[in-house]
Design an enzyme around this catalytic site. Sequence first.
Site, short mmCIF file in Angstrom:
data_model
loop_
_atom_site.label_atom_id
_atom_site.label_comp_id
_atom_site.label_asym_id
_atom_site.label_seq_id
_atom_site.Cartn_x
_atom_site.Cartn_y
_atom_site.Cartn_z
N TYR A 83 0.68 -1.33 -0.05
CA TYR A 83 -0.02 -0.10 0.10
C TYR A 83 0.95 1.27 0.03
CZ TYR A 83 -3.85 3.06 1.35
OH TYR A 83 -4.79 4.01 1.42
N LYS B 212 1.10 4.25 -3.04
CA LYS B 212 0.73 5.63 -2.71
C LYS B 212 2.10 6.45 -2.72
CE LYS B 212 -3.49 4.81 -1.47
NZ LYS B 212 -4.54 5.67 -2.52
#
Length: 250
Positions: free
Chosen positions: A158, A162
């Site tokens: 993640y 990001k």
Amino acid sequence: MAFDFKGKTVLVTGASRGIGRAIALEFARGGASVALNYAGNAAAANEALALVQQAGAAKAKLYQFDVADPAACAAAVESVAADLGGPHVLVNNAGIAIDQLVMRTKDEDWNRSLQVNLTGNFNLIRAVSRPMMKARGGAIVNVTSVVGEMGNAGQAAYAAAKAGQIGLTKAVARELASRNIRVNAVAPGYIDTDMTAGLPEAAKTKLTEMIPLSRLGTAADIASAVAFLASDQASYVTGEVLRVNGGMYM
């Protein structure tokens, strides 16, 4: 404060609930036509559509597609243009979190995280860039995360995706600036949504202790920041990452 988006069409991905729904509602209150993307939860999507219509959207319509599918993204943008016009604003909000320690992360989970959280942004930016360039104007806002800047144990996939969104934002901002297309990002901290509602109270307390403003953020906090960056009031802002995290990361 409601920003004026009359005459504008806004495509919001992941708009059926949480932050995405709040963003769609913010644009609706500004009088925009709103295209709401969702992946699979039809009940939540229809509820969001009804709320957006009640909030004052000029027009509103649902579009079901997987942002990780480039052909589906291209087709959706064409459909939005035919149905609602534009799009004049793209908000890349759709995302998933598949949390695991790096040594236990499966290949398919790593790949899916990057496909949805990062490649999905690229797919839609590429799809809207042509109509926006033809119109010689537009705004793109990517919803990244505080963990893309500071990292977080158990969120390697993640956080990597990001962080990649931030690099993508800055590169495309430079590339499209000559056509008056602005590209920015909003980096939320820990927000009170369905994703955080299931946390134990002890975990929430520990999170709050890490935040100088001593509270989790709200979806409305993020929606306001996104609307600002997409509005004419931010006409001289591009390539920016606006942190909305209560001071958790400065």
